[in-house]
Scaffold this active site. Structure first.
Site, PDB file in Angstrom:
ATOM      1  N   ALA A 305       0.826  -1.215   0.000  1.00 18.91           N
ATOM      2  CA  ALA A 305       0.000   0.000   0.000  1.00 18.91           C
ATOM      3  C   ALA A 305       0.854   1.256   0.000  1.00 18.91           C
ATOM      4  CB  ALA A 305      -0.917  -0.008   1.217  1.00 18.91           C
ATOM      5  N   GLU A 309       1.429   3.094  -6.883  1.00 16.97           N
ATOM      6  CA  GLU A 309       1.281   2.383  -8.161  1.00 16.97           C
ATOM      7  C   GLU A 309       1.052   3.313  -9.339  1.00 16.97           C
ATOM      8  OE1 GLU A 309      -0.330   1.644  -5.424  1.00 16.97           O
ATOM      9  OE2 GLU A 309      -0.058  -0.472  -4.907  1.00 16.97           O
ATOM     10  N   ASP A 351      24.216  28.836 -32.005  1.00 14.64           N
ATOM     11  CA  ASP A 351      25.027  29.549 -32.981  1.00 14.64           C
ATOM     12  C   ASP A 351      24.171  29.892 -34.200  1.00 14.64           C
ATOM     13  OD1 ASP A 351      26.997  30.557 -34.585  1.00 14.64           O
ATOM     14  OD2 ASP A 351      27.803  28.623 -35.156  1.00 14.64           O
TER      15      ASP A 351
END
Length: 394
Positions: A305, A309, A351
């Site tokens: 628990a 999850e 650049d």
């Protein structure tokens, strides 16, 4: 001169006749026998892609995460304890997380492979004294190539002739304007790439005029090939998000183990005579087997628990949505986990316009009739409108 030494020359610093001499080629081109010899030595004039990871490698990359491993362990334990619904739910989340990650990253890899399309499909060359069209992948150092307006440059060339020749090099240097070429000039060895007026590079396009050049480099030895090599050799490292998730997973696992141990010991003390475990272990286990099993199941259930999850699925879905949003803004993300890292960036130094560009300059604002007119739309697409103060004009 040995073939292995050809690519080591600074061809822009040599006279055209010196280049031909070093490449061992005459004005009438290479012979068919010499072409076969050099093709066998150098290989085809193509950009080689690094082997793409297979499905199992992609799957392992998605599962090789501490939180995901913790979820898999929790699912297995739930199944062993008989809670098949819980086990199936956890495993479904793991599978969803893996599928989303694999699909998104495969799409990014396919988009990056588009660099290979910059190569020309064929080329006009002179071989055995005869001008003919050959597939560009059959070009070798020493081939003499003819250039005309609209042609893709099929390989890196030292120009032998340039008649009003202008080459668009935006894909290589980011320079938006076509570069005027001059075959007769001889440059210093350390001249930057964008200032080499007597050379032409693979993947660029002839904008105007015509010319003729000798192939000096092919495939991965070209300047475009060097870019492809750098892209393939980028070392991957964990993103800050991955490091934080791993740290969270380790903290949760350690906390879960401590929780299991504490609950198990406290429950044993409450439900059994703990002293019997030390005096007669076998008799103790037989007598209190059902109570011990029940206590163990309670402790493991609490540990499961404590595992979030839904965390991997929520993270993956959020990153996938972020990747989709960035794609709509023309920002391509190779790895799903990099979305959060890029989103944390405050300054990006580039650049000019960057190495890869479409070279499509777009008007965004016009001064007319003593007022500014904003122009919507991007690139050369015929979409957009003129606006004044946010309202459509004309």
């Amino acid at each position: 001169m040995a073939l292995d030494q050809m690519k080591e020359r600074e061809w822009h610093s040599l006279q055209a006749d010196e280049v031909l001499k070093h490449l061992e080629v005459q004005e009438m081109g290479l012979s068919s026998e010499e072409v076969e010899k050099r093709l066998a030595h150098y290989g085809p004039n193509q950009l080689r892609e690094a082997p793409r990871p297979g499905f199992l490698a992609l799957l392992w990359a998605q599962l090789n995460n501490f939180v995901v491993i913790l979820l898999i362990v929790a699912s297995v334990i739930s199944a062993l304890l008989g809670d098949y619904v819980e086990a199936a739910a956890i495993m479904a989340i793991v599978v969803l997380n893996a599928v989303l990650g694999i699909v998104q990253e495969q799409r990014a890899e396919q988009a990056l492979a588009a660099l290979k399309k910059l190569a020309a499909p064929d080329a006009q060359v002179i071989r055995d004294g005869v001008r003919s069209a050959v597939p560009s992948y059959n070009l070798v150092p020493g081939d003499i190539v003819f250039l005309e307006s609209g042609n893709f440059i099929p390989a890196d060339l030292r120009l032998l002739e340039a008649v009003n020749l202008r080459v668009e090099e935006a894909s290589l240097t980011g320079e938006s304007l076509p570069v005027q070429k001059n075959a007769a000039t001889v440059l210093e060895k350390n001249v930057p790439l964008g200032d080499r007026k007597n050379t032409a590079f693979m993947g660029t396009v002839v904008n105007y005029g015509r010319g003729r050049g000798v192939v000096t480099s092919t495939g991965m030895h070209t300047q475009l090939g060097l870019i492809a090599t750098m892209l393939q050799n980028v070392e991957t490292e964990e993103t800050p998000l991955q490091r934080r998730l791993d740290q969270l997973g380790r903290s949760l696992s350690i906390g879960s183990l401590i929780l299991v141990a504490v609950v198990f010991i406290v429950a044993l003390i409450n439900y059994t005579e703990i002293g019997g475990l030390f005096s007669a272990p076998l008799e103790y286990l037989k007598e209190y087997a059902s109570e011990i099993t029940e206590v163990f199941i309670i402790a493991i259930s609490l540990a499961i628990a404590a595992v979030p999850e839904g965390l991997p699925a929520v993270v993956t879905i959020s990153l996938a949505l972020g990747m989709r949003e960035m794609v709509t803004r023309h920002a391509l993300i190779r790895k799903l986990s990099s979305v959060e890292t890029l989103g944390s960036a405050t300054i990006i130094c580039s650049d000019k316009t960057g190495t890869l560009t479409q070279n499509e300059m777009t008007v965004t604002r016009v001064w007319a009739d003593d007022q500014f007119v904003h122009v919507t739309g991007t690139g050369y697409a015929p979409n957009g409108e003129f606006q004044i103060d946010g309202k459509k004009w004309m």
